[in-house]
Every structure is written in C-alpha cells, then in structure tokens.
Design a protein around this motif. Structure first.
Motif, PDB file in Angstrom:
ATOM      1  N   LEU A 153      65.664 -24.430  10.801  1.00 14.87           N
ATOM      2  CA  LEU A 153      64.912 -23.361  11.477  1.00 14.87           C
ATOM      3  C   LEU A 153      64.617 -23.744  12.919  1.00 14.87           C
ATOM      4  O   LEU A 153      64.512 -22.883  13.793  1.00 14.87           O
ATOM      5  CB  LEU A 153      63.585 -23.078  10.764  1.00 14.87           C
ATOM      6  CG  LEU A 153      63.628 -22.838   9.263  1.00 14.87           C
ATOM      7  CD1 LEU A 153      62.250 -22.452   8.747  1.00 14.87           C
ATOM      8  CD2 LEU A 153      64.653 -21.783   8.913  1.00 14.87           C
ATOM      9  N   GLU A 168      65.497 -16.737   8.774  1.00 17.85           N
ATOM     10  CA  GLU A 168      66.547 -17.735   8.986  1.00 17.85           C
ATOM     11  C   GLU A 168      66.774 -18.536   7.698  1.00 17.85           C
ATOM     12  O   GLU A 168      67.917 -18.838   7.329  1.00 17.85           O
ATOM     13  CB  GLU A 168      66.169 -18.670  10.148  1.00 17.85           C
ATOM     14  CG  GLU A 168      67.205 -19.728  10.499  1.00 17.85           C
ATOM     15  CD  GLU A 168      68.540 -19.147  10.974  1.00 17.85           C
ATOM     16  OE1 GLU A 168      68.544 -18.043  11.557  1.00 17.85           O
ATOM     17  OE2 GLU A 168      69.574 -19.806  10.731  1.00 17.85           O
ATOM     18  N   ALA A 182      65.682 -18.473  21.105  1.00 19.59           N
ATOM     19  CA  ALA A 182      66.098 -17.074  21.077  1.00 19.59           C
ATOM     20  C   ALA A 182      67.500 -16.877  21.657  1.00 19.59           C
ATOM     21  O   ALA A 182      67.937 -15.759  21.853  1.00 19.59           O
ATOM     22  CB  ALA A 182      65.083 -16.196  21.811  1.00 19.59           C
ATOM     23  N   VAL A 224      67.405 -10.733  15.565  1.00 12.80           N
ATOM     24  CA  VAL A 224      68.053 -11.387  16.703  1.00 12.80           C
ATOM     25  C   VAL A 224      67.368 -12.698  17.083  1.00 12.80           C
ATOM     26  O   VAL A 224      67.791 -13.375  18.011  1.00 12.80           O
ATOM     27  CB  VAL A 224      68.118 -10.466  17.943  1.00 12.80           C
ATOM     28  CG1 VAL A 224      68.972  -9.247  17.661  1.00 12.80           C
ATOM     29  CG2 VAL A 224      66.733 -10.045  18.388  1.00 12.80           C
ATOM     30  N   GLY A 225      66.284 -13.043  16.391  1.00 15.85           N
ATOM     31  CA  GLY A 225      65.629 -14.316  16.664  1.00 15.85           C
ATOM     32  C   GLY A 225      64.778 -14.333  17.921  1.00 15.85           C
ATOM     33  O   GLY A 225      64.493 -15.400  18.469  1.00 15.85           O
ATOM     34  N   CYS A 226      64.325 -13.173  18.365  1.00 18.88           N
ATOM     35  CA  CYS A 226      63.598 -13.114  19.642  1.00 18.88           C
ATOM     36  C   CYS A 226      62.188 -13.708  19.563  1.00 18.88           C
ATOM     37  O   CYS A 226      61.626 -14.129  20.560  1.00 18.88           O
ATOM     38  CB  CYS A 226      63.504 -11.675  20.111  1.00 18.88           C
ATOM     39  SG  CYS A 226      62.527 -10.604  19.030  1.00 18.88           S
ATOM     40  N   GLY A 227      61.611 -13.726  18.364  1.00 17.05           N
ATOM     41  CA  GLY A 227      60.278 -14.317  18.209  1.00 17.05           C
ATOM     42  C   GLY A 227      59.128 -13.375  18.549  1.00 17.05           C
ATOM     43  O   GLY A 227      57.973 -13.796  18.553  1.00 17.05           O
ATOM     44  N   LEU A 228      59.412 -12.114  18.812  1.00 16.60           N
ATOM     45  CA  LEU A 228      58.323 -11.208  19.175  1.00 16.60           C
ATOM     46  C   LEU A 228      57.378 -10.944  18.004  1.00 16.60           C
ATOM     47  O   LEU A 228      56.249 -10.497  18.188  1.00 16.60           O
ATOM     48  CB  LEU A 228      58.878  -9.883  19.717  1.00 16.60           C
ATOM     49  CG  LEU A 228      59.606  -9.978  21.058  1.00 16.60           C
ATOM     50  CD1 LEU A 228      60.051  -8.611  21.549  1.00 16.60           C
ATOM     51  CD2 LEU A 228      58.717 -10.635  22.120  1.00 16.60           C
ATOM     52  N   ARG A 269      67.366 -23.649  16.627  1.00 18.51           N
ATOM     53  CA  ARG A 269      67.677 -22.688  17.691  1.00 18.51           C
ATOM     54  C   ARG A 269      66.417 -22.094  18.311  1.00 18.51           C
ATOM     55  O   ARG A 269      65.330 -22.190  17.752  1.00 18.51           O
ATOM     56  CB  ARG A 269      68.561 -21.577  17.157  1.00 18.51           C
ATOM     57  CG  ARG A 269      67.941 -20.796  16.004  1.00 18.51           C
ATOM     58  CD  ARG A 269      68.781 -19.576  15.646  1.00 18.51           C
ATOM     59  NE  ARG A 269      68.675 -18.565  16.696  1.00 18.51           N
ATOM     60  CZ  ARG A 269      68.949 -17.277  16.501  1.00 18.51           C
ATOM     61  NH1 ARG A 269      69.353 -16.853  15.329  1.00 18.51           N
ATOM     62  NH2 ARG A 269      68.807 -16.414  17.486  1.00 18.51           N
ATOM     63  N   PRO A 271      73.839  -6.627  16.251  1.00 25.53           N
ATOM     64  CA  PRO A 271      72.883  -7.676  15.858  1.00 25.53           C
ATOM     65  C   PRO A 271      72.760  -8.887  16.798  1.00 25.53           C
ATOM     66  O   PRO A 271      71.867  -9.701  16.611  1.00 25.53           O
ATOM     67  CB  PRO A 271      73.387  -8.129  14.483  1.00 25.53           C
ATOM     68  CG  PRO A 271      74.794  -7.693  14.418  1.00 25.53           C
ATOM     69  CD  PRO A 271      74.941  -6.513  15.305  1.00 25.53           C
ATOM     70  N   GLN A 317      53.711 -11.755  24.616  1.00 26.57           N
ATOM     71  CA  GLN A 317      52.916 -11.854  23.389  1.00 26.57           C
ATOM     72  C   GLN A 317      53.248 -13.115  22.606  1.00 26.57           C
ATOM     73  O   GLN A 317      52.426 -13.600  21.846  1.00 26.57           O
ATOM     74  CB  GLN A 317      53.124 -10.622  22.519  1.00 26.57           C
ATOM     75  CG  GLN A 317      54.585 -10.312  22.211  1.00 26.57           C
ATOM     76  CD  GLN A 317      54.719  -9.143  21.247  1.00 26.57           C
ATOM     77  OE1 GLN A 317      54.160  -9.139  20.176  1.00 26.57           O
ATOM     78  NE2 GLN A 317      55.463  -8.123  21.638  1.00 26.57           N
ATOM     79  N   SER A 318      54.461 -13.635  22.798  1.00 24.52           N
ATOM     80  CA  SER A 318      54.900 -14.765  21.972  1.00 24.52           C
ATOM     81  C   SER A 318      55.110 -16.077  22.716  1.00 24.52           C
ATOM     82  O   SER A 318      55.031 -17.138  22.112  1.00 24.52           O
ATOM     83  CB  SER A 318      56.229 -14.418  21.283  1.00 24.52           C
ATOM     84  OG  SER A 318      56.108 -13.288  20.491  1.00 24.52           O
ATOM     85  N   ARG A 323      60.399 -15.045  11.564  1.00 22.47           N
ATOM     86  CA  ARG A 323      61.707 -15.471  12.054  1.00 22.47           C
ATOM     87  C   ARG A 323      62.241 -16.638  11.243  1.00 22.47           C
ATOM     88  O   ARG A 323      63.416 -16.679  10.880  1.00 22.47           O
ATOM     89  CB  ARG A 323      61.580 -15.861  13.538  1.00 22.47           C
ATOM     90  CG  ARG A 323      62.861 -16.396  14.128  1.00 22.47           C
ATOM     91  CD  ARG A 323      62.754 -16.596  15.636  1.00 22.47           C
ATOM     92  NE  ARG A 323      61.842 -17.664  16.013  1.00 22.47           N
ATOM     93  CZ  ARG A 323      61.631 -18.044  17.278  1.00 22.47           C
ATOM     94  NH1 ARG A 323      62.256 -17.432  18.260  1.00 22.47           N
ATOM     95  NH2 ARG A 323      60.793 -19.019  17.558  1.00 22.47           N
ATOM     96  N   GLY A 324      61.350 -17.600  10.930  1.00 19.37           N
ATOM     97  CA  GLY A 324      61.763 -18.762  10.142  1.00 19.37           C
ATOM     98  C   GLY A 324      62.143 -18.368   8.720  1.00 19.37           C
ATOM     99  O   GLY A 324      63.134 -18.855   8.169  1.00 19.37           O
ATOM    100  N   TYR A 342      72.870 -10.603  20.927  1.00 14.84           N
ATOM    101  CA  TYR A 342      72.954 -10.324  22.352  1.00 14.84           C
ATOM    102  C   TYR A 342      73.212 -11.613  23.116  1.00 14.84           C
ATOM    103  O   TYR A 342      72.954 -12.713  22.627  1.00 14.84           O
ATOM    104  CB  TYR A 342      71.681  -9.656  22.882  1.00 14.84           C
ATOM    105  CG  TYR A 342      70.404 -10.457  22.710  1.00 14.84           C
ATOM    106  CD1 TYR A 342      70.118 -11.568  23.506  1.00 14.84           C
ATOM    107  CD2 TYR A 342      69.472 -10.093  21.738  1.00 14.84           C
ATOM    108  CE1 TYR A 342      68.955 -12.295  23.349  1.00 14.84           C
ATOM    109  CE2 TYR A 342      68.297 -10.820  21.570  1.00 14.84           C
ATOM    110  CZ  TYR A 342      68.044 -11.922  22.377  1.00 14.84           C
ATOM    111  OH  TYR A 342      66.891 -12.638  22.199  1.00 14.84           O
TER     112      TYR A 342
END
Ligand code: FAD
Ligand code: SF4
Ligand code: SF4
Lengths: 494, 391
Positions: free
Chosen positions: A39, B40, A44, B13-17, A42, A344, A147-148, B36-37, A346
């Motif tokens: 996990l 995954e 983003a 997409v793994g953006c983490g938002l 990676r 899915p 926010q993150s 996200r985790g 980018y």
C-alpha cells in the motif's frame, strides 16, 4: 515438515534494521507486513517502489532516530506525507526506511502578534486553514488537494494552488523550518526576522522534495482572510477565447486572486460529481476570484465581467453566497480525482508557459493527444500559465503506456520550446526527472547537485529522485559507455 | 478472487482525496485503515498478487462501512459495493471461521422479534441486578423492562419498527406515532410475519448476504399494499431502500421505492407541523449529528434541518459529518477504534457549545449516549415541541 530456508545477508540486515527501529519507536509503529508495504509502494502517481519498513514517528526525536538508524545500516530513507504527490516523490526506491508523518499533526503554536504558526509536518493543509479561521487568518497555498495533502509535502514540493496567482506559492508562506538533516542532526533553517542573516537555506529546502532531509516543524505565515470575495464563472464556446480572456483580464490591470480554466471534458467529469451547475456544453469555463475591500472587489468584478463578455463569454455567473462559491470551487479542486469517470488512469505534466504563448501551446497539446489517439483533459491555473494536461487512459489496454509517455514527452517539449519551465508546482520526483536536462544546462544541474551533496553527502535522502543520474559535472565521463547510451536514450542529455 | 467488479476496483485513481473523510484514517493516519489503502489491498488480493491473510481481514474488518469515502470520492468509486462484495467473499469460506456459527445464529435471531424482546428484557433484569456490564457491551444504561405496545392509527403510511430498536428505543417510535397523528396521518404497524423482524442490515454488513436475503424477503411480507413505509432508523432505511439491489427482483424494487426516511417524509410536510408548535416553549439549541447512512447512503440528511428548523435553533458541527464510530455492530466488534472515533465526535460537540444532540439513527444515539452525551431523535424534538415533554 517445513522446508529449511537459507537466510540471506539482505534478509538478516532487514531484520536488524527493523529491530533497531522498533526499539527506537515502538513495535506498533514500525510496520513490515507484506500487504501493507504494498500500500505504501505508491503515491498519487503511477510509479511503484518497495520499502523495508514503514515507520510512524510522533516526535522530532523519533524522526531523528529513524534517520540515524537508516544511516547506521547503510539504508536510504524516504519521507512521506499524505501521498498525494503526482510525481512519485514519496515512492520508496532502493528499499528505504519509509518515514511517514501522518501521526505528527499538531498545531503547535499560533502567534498572532508575529502572524505565524508552528505546525507539525503531517498536519493537513485544510485542517490548518480551518484551525486559523476563528482568528481571521488562513494558510495561503491552496493546492487542489488541500483537504488531503500535508504541510510538509507542500514545503517539499513548494506547492501552489489556484490562489497562488495573487499570494505566491508555499515558499512565500514559510518563514522557518525545523529540519532533521540526513546525518541525523536537527537544525532550524530561516527565522522569524524579516531578513535573517546568512544564506537563505530555508529557501533552498523548500522544494527539495525530501532530498535535503525531513522537516519536522514548519513556521507558516498567516494570511488575513480578505474582507470581501467574489467568484465568477464565465463560460465560452471556444476554449481559445477563454485563454484570450485570461490575458486580457491581466492586461486590464486586474490581478485576481485566482483564474482557473477547465475545458469541456473535465467540466463534464467534475459536474457529474459536484452538480455545481457547470455548463457542460461550454468549450471551456473560467473560474475567476477577486478579493479585497468591498469597493475594489466590485470594481474588479465589473472589469472581469466586461472583458469576458468582450471575448465571447456566453454568460458570466456570480456566486451569490458562500455555499455556491464553495460548490464552484469544489468542482475545480476535485477535478483530477473525477477523471476516472472517463478513464481509470491519468498521467499529467505541470509545465508553465508564458501567458502570451498559452493559446499556442494549448492548441498543440490537443493536437499531440489526437495524434497519439489519447484523451486529454485540461484543467489549469490559467492566470500563471501553469498547465495540467491530463492524459487519461486505461492502463489495462496493451501498449497504451508507451503512447502516454510519448505524448507526455512532446507536451513537455512544446512547453519548453515556448519558453516555459518543467514543473509549476507538482515537483520533479521520479516522474519528470528524465526531463531535467531539457530545461537545465549541465552547469545548472551541477550546481543543484552540489547543494544536494552539501545537505546529503552520503546520498541517502530520497535517492534517485529529483536530479537525473550524472548531474554532477564529470559524472558522465565516469559512466561506462552502455550506461551513457541508456541515459541518452531516455532523453536525459538531449 | 473477490466478489467484486474489476471496473469498480479500477475506478480508484489513488488521488487520496477521500483520506480525511475516513474515520479510521483520521484516527490512525495509516494507509491500511484508509479507503485508498483498503481498495489497493482488495486489488492486490483480487489479482492474486497477495494472499488473504489476517492482515487483509483486519483492514476490511476495521472499516466502519460509513461510506464517507464514497461521498468524498470524485471518481465515484462505489466503495460500499466493494466492501460488501469483499466481506461476502470472506464469509463465503475464503477465511474459515470468519463469521463463526454463533455469530451467524445471532444475526439470524434478530428476525425473531419475540426472542429479541425477551432477550432484551433478560438483559434489563441483568442490569438491575448488576450482572450485565452495560458500558462494556455498548448497551444503553437502563434498558426498558417492559414496554407498552404501540397503537396503530390508520392506513396512510406504515411505520417500520425493526428489531433491536423496537426493544430498546420504542420511545422514538411512540414519538413518531404522536407526530404523525398530529399531522393527521394514519399509521399502520408491520404485520406479524415469521422472521420479518429485522431488515438485514447487520447481516449484510457482516457479509452474510444469504441471511440478509431471507430477512429481506420476510420483511417485505410484513408491509403489503402501496402505502409509503416510514423508517425512523437511518441504518434500516438505507438497507430497505437497497433491497432492489440485494434481491434483484421487481417486487423488491417496488418495495424499496416505497421506503422513506421519516425525517425526509416529515420535512415534506413541515408546513403542516410548524403551526402546531406550542409558542410558550423556549427554543432550544440543538447540534445535528448526521448518521452516515442518512448522509452518505440515503443522502437525505438535509431534511433533518428542514424538519427541525421551525422548532429549535440548529447548530452545525464543524467536522464535515465525519462518522461517529457506531456503525451497526462495529462499536461492539471494534470497541477500541469505535471509542477513538467517538472521541472526535464528542470533541466536535464540545466545540459547538451545545449539550443536546439530534441523531436520526439508533446505533449512533446509543454509541454517543454511552459517552455521556444527551442524544435524541429529531422526531422526539418535534414531538416535544408540539406536545410538550422534556424541556
Ligand atoms: C487531486 C490532486 C490535486 C492536486 N493539486 C495540486 C495543486 O493544485 N498544486 C500543487 O502544487 N500540487 C497539487 N497536487 C500534488 C500534491 O498534492 C502536492 O504536491 C502536495 O504538496 C503533496 O503533499 P503530500 O503530503 O501528499 O506529500 P507526499 O506525496 O507524501 O510527498 C511529496 C514529496 O514531499 C516529500 N515530503 C513529504 N513530507 C516531507 C517532510 N516532512 N519533509 C521533507 N520532505 C517531505 C516527499 O518525500 C515527497 O518527495 C495535487 C494532487 C492531487 C492528487
Ligand atoms: S477512492 Fe476515490 S477519492 Fe479515494 S483515492 Fe480512490 S479515487 Fe481518490
Ligand atoms: S466506509 Fe468509512 S471507514 Fe470504511 S473506508 Fe470508507 S470512510 Fe473509511
């Protein structure tokens, strides 16, 4: 019966590193579970790596221990904030000790007199702004991921955001940093004086992407909340008209707090998520924000409205209240995340081009994507010419990655040819490292490598990031022919 | 292979938002306890790169299934569906003993309404003689010993009464009946149908879809006709609105379409209720706690504000509607995390400066009351404003 296993040296020393880390932190804050390591492989971006262990320090002293142990066992270390980086900066390479700052989230001190606050690096950007709200201040850098993403990550990438057009990027909002250096020492860079004596090492550290050490406390500048704010949404049939309007707004003497542009595809994707009433049939929309004293805001609004209409805007909508304003921004700020509604995956660059060449470069970006049979979605900080052409695709389609990379390379090339720079704010990380040689001369790279060496002589802090192999003058001569060829092939020295 | 769709997994997409909207990530800061985790990890297991081991099970079991991540996700990742599929894979034999027999029986027993009521009464007696450690079991401090039966008043709408809620919080149903009667609405109560006492939400969350389907079928038989079915538990309402998906039949679709949250329904008729408020009452300040199944699943949490606005002074919490940690049986199964998550909510209530909290879900109100907060259902506030009662 269990099959006997031979323990290799690497495994034994993995175990030793982990034991030492556990002794220094605590067993439950040093994780080595196989699935969990995956996990943390990676951020983003699309890149992947593998750490030996994931550590969650809670104090500067614990960060220091992690760094010292890594060094003692001859391991590199990589620091990670929230893992929202788009350039692979926090991807663990070379089986490093991965140091995660998410358990360091305290707002340590707010000093209203000096208008600064000390925060721990894992504090989330938006949490900081919210905590300051009751004092009438905010933290000005507002990446769309605010926010993150963490303040430490903002520092490391010198992040920007829509409002950095008027307020400047992170570097302008960080006055001092407590740092654990790659040799394990703790020091403070910068200071609260307006003009601290000596070299501006704080300035060098901001944007160093985890390669100069780890910041464990950040003194950020507090920006007063503007007394009045207005957000306008102008919609255009032709994206190129929108671009022309951007230049015209600035030429008219207005410096809005933000000017953001979204093309049709990204507008549609974002609208499907936020339902902000974006015109989905528009070729492009501009989000413009003006702030300041009420009188000035009103005057600027009138100018922006007129310029947009003169440049062919079909409508100019003004958010009537805070709720509508937030909704208009939400669509913009979550736009990258919304792309999965189209495809899915980018991949993007964030080159900056002079505003006067924006029109030309943008048309080329569309043309490049078409030629490679890819979908490109444009959403970007139009005010400062910072492009974010998102190439969206499905990684499961064979061969698509090659096309994506080829198109990405061409986008970088046309941006640089137009007098632009490689990265506005996302950082170089791994993703853009091969392109450094396109922007910088060998002398430039050598100078950067020397600074890095001064901070990290042993090369253990986030290795393989930021600067391409062979950045030091003379390095190239030492490389064997095959390696040199490989570098040349991957474009490093083009 | 997990029982999930490849495209659902690929849509992250793994953006983490989503990270800050996940209660377990907020508490731990660890990717393994984040949406996200978890996605995954599902991906790794689904493609066969990693085996199903204790660590994977822990990542899945610690999810509150609040679906805050779903609302936050710009890509529209259907997290609820992914988690449901994953848990059903685990319960379906991927992990032996994942849902031990005694738990399966427990979930099934919820349908046997008599048994639930009798069981609750036994617990109540146990509490009186100090044999039952209420706090540790997450029970209300004083379970009712004996409850008067509810009285139907007509046939305009049904009131869904549920399993545990009817045993522990019949007061809420009673308040709902009074408010509906004041609005001139006749209410029917569920037909006594064998095994129709529980909506199946808890079984669904546990991955026991077969148990849930049987419970759903029986529940549907308890509400014949076309009248709307009003639900005063956000968790049950969310489950019942989703029966079309769970059972996949046209009857289930039709049934699901009749289900309305009671706040949602009353908000539509608030003009009829507002004039009934007694004007000699002092307006009270009330903080609204949004149950996740109202906010993120049913997405009708704003109706609580519409409904309450004429009667009380509403105060919003400043935590973006982050989950309180109750999560159906979660507070019992993961007491430590549930407690830590609750602390954040208690702190948010503290910052609001308000002592009374309105929550439209029995699980949340039990969980929060156990931390010493004064919690009631929105319809109870409306009932008090109209009929008087606790001041
Ligand atoms: C949807 C989306 C929108 C985005 N929008 C923007 C935007 O508008 N503008 C923008 O600039 N960026 C944007 N980004 C990129 C990203 O959010 C920023 O780069 C952010 O600052 C990264 O913060 P992080 O905490 O996630 O850092 P990470 O990804 O965890 O790390 C980023 C880098 O910082 C280093 N680092 C982290 N913590 C420390 C520390 N304490 N000390 C030293 N080094 C450290 C890491 O080693 C790594 O090199 C966006 C990303 C996403 C997914
Ligand atoms: S679930 Fe959605 S918000 Fe979270 S990382 Fe995936 S795409 Fe982003
Ligand atoms: S459902 Fe709730 S607890 Fe589970 S991953 Fe999503 S936000 Fe976190």
């Amino acid at each position: 019966m269990t099959t006997p296993r031979t323990t290799t040296t690497a495994e034994r020393s993995d175990g030793e590193v982990v034991d030492a880390l556990r002794a220094a932190l605590s067993a439950d804050r040093v994780h080595t579970d196989d699935l969990e390591l995956a996990l943390y492989g990676r951020d983003a971006s699309l890149l992947r790596g593998d750490a030996v262990a994931v550590c969650f320090p809670c104090t500067t002293a614990e960060v220091q221990s992690c760094v010292r142990i890594a060094r003692q066992f001859g391991r590199p270390f990589t620091v990670r904030g929230s893992g929202t980086g788009l350039a692979g900066g926090a991807v663990p390479l070379g089986r490093p000790v991965l140091i995660v700052t998410t358990k360091m989230q305290q707002l340590v001190e707010v000093d209203l007199e000096d208008r600064i606050a000390w925060v721990e690096p894992g504090m989330l950007n938006l949490d900081l702004t919210r905590a300051l709200r009751r004092h009438g201040y905010h933290f000005a850098p507002d990446p769309s991921s605010q926010q993150s993403c963490s303040v430490g990550g903002n520092v490391a990438n010198n992040s920007g955001g829509p409002h950095c057009l008027a307020y400047g990027v992170t570097s302008a909002h960080v006055v001092a940093l407590e740092v654990v250096l790659p040799n394990g020492d703790v020091t403070v860079l910068g200071g609260l004086d307006a003009e601290p004596a000596g070299l501006d090492l704080r300035g060098a550290f901001v944007g160093s992407e985890g390669c100069f050490g780890i910041t464990t406390r950040v003194a950020v500048r507090l920006t007063p909340d503007p007394p009045a704010v207005l957000t306008l949404l102008a919609d255009f049939l032709d994206p190129l008209d929108a671009v022309a309007a951007v230049s015209a707004i600035v030429a008219a003497g207005v410096v809005p707090a933000a000017i953001e542009m979204m093309d049709q595809r990204i507008t549609q994707a974002a609208e499907a998520f936020v339902h902000a009433g974006y015109p989905t049939d528009a070729g492009a929309i501009l989000l413009v924000e003006v702030d300041g004293l009420p009188g000035g805001v009103d005057a600027e609004r009138a100018i922006v409205e007129r310029v947009c209409t003169d440049h062919g805007a079909r409508t100019v909508r003004i958010a009537v209240d805070e709720a509508e304003r937030m909704l208009l921004w939400k669509g913009r700020k979550t736009a990258f995340g919304a792309v999965a509604r189209i495809r899915p995956n980018y991949y993007l660059h964030d080159t900056v081009v002079p505003r006067t060449r924006l029109l030309e470069v943008l048309s080329k970006v569309y043309e490049i994507a078409d030629r490679h049979d890819l979908i490109v979605m444009n959403v970007f900080h139009a005010g400062d010419g910072n492009l974010h052409p998102l190439l969206v695709f499905d990684a499961r389609e064979p061969g698509v990655l090659d096309r994506v990379h080829a198109a990405g390379e061409e986008i970088v090339r046309v941006s640089l040819e137009a007098g632009g720079v490689l990265s506005g704010e996302h950082g170089i990380g791994l993703e853009k490292k091969p392109f450094m040689g396109w922007q910088f001369t060998q002398q430039d790279l050598d100078a950067q490598a020397r600074i890095r060496e001064a901070f990290d002589p042993e090369g253990i802090a986030n290795p393989e990031k930021l600067l391409p192999e062979g950045s030091r003058c003379g390095d190239i001569a030492h490389l064997d022919a095959a390696h040199r060829e490989r570098l040349l092939a991957s474009g490093v020295w083009v | 292979m997990l029982h999930v769709h490849d495209d659902d997994l690929a849509s992250c997409v793994g953006c983490g938002l989503c990270l800050p909207h996940c209660p377990t990530f907020r508490i731990t800061g660890e990717e393994r306890y984040s949406p996200r985790g978890r996605i995954e990890a599902m991906r790794q297991v689904h493609i066969g790169a990693k085996p199903v081991e204790a660590s994977f099970v822990d990542m899945m079991d610690t999810c509150v299934q609040c679906r805050g991540c779903e609302t936050a996700c710009p890509s529209g990742v259907p997290f609820g569906r992914l988690m449901e599929g994953t848990r059903s894979t685990l319960a379906g034999g991927a992990v032996p003993g994942y849902q031990p027999w005694w738990r399966r029986i427990g979930y099934r027993m919820l349908s046997a309404h008599r048994a639930v009521v009798v069981g609750s009464r036994l617990l109540a007696v146990g509490q009186r003689v100090r044999l039952v450690p209420s706090r540790r079991l997450g029970l209300p401090d004083r379970l009712p010993l004996r409850e008067r039966p509810l009285e139907p008043s007509g046939s305009d709408v049904w009131l869904y009464t549920g399993c545990v809620m009817d045993a522990w919080q019949r007061d809420v149903h009673r308040a709902a009946l009074r408010v509906l009667r004041a609005a001139g609405v006749g209410v029917s109560l569920p037909r006594p149908v064998r095994g129709g006492g529980c909506c199946g939400a808890l079984a669904t969350h546990a991955g026991l879809l077969d148990v849930a389907r049987v419970q759903a079928e029986a529940t549907m038989r308890a509400f014949p006709g076309d009248a709307p079915i009003l639900v005063d538990s956000a968790g049950c309402g969310a489950q019942l609105k989703d029966l079309g998906h769970l059972l996949g039949t046209p009857e289930a679709e039709r049934f699901a379409a009749r289900v309305v949250d009671i706040d949602e329904w009353l908000a539509r008729h608030v003009d009829r209720l507002a004039p009934l408020a007694r004007h000699d009452r002092i307006r009270r300040r009330v903080a609204v706690q949004d149950p996740c199944h109202l906010r993120h699943v049913q997405k009708v949490h704003l109706s609580v504000r519409t409904l309450l606005a004429p009667f009380v002074d509403l105060v919003e919490l400043d935590d973006d509607g982050l989950c309180c940690g109750a999560g159906g049986a979660y507070a019992v199964l993961q007491p430590e995390l549930a407690g830590d998550i609750r602390e954040r909510k208690v702190a948010a209530v503290g910052r609001s400066g308000v002592s009374l909290v309105a929550s439209a879900n029995p699980g949340c109100s039990l969980h929060l009351s156990a931390a010493g907060l004064d919690v009631c259902h929105p319809v109870q506030l409306v009932d008090e404003a109209i009929h008087g009662g606790r001041a």
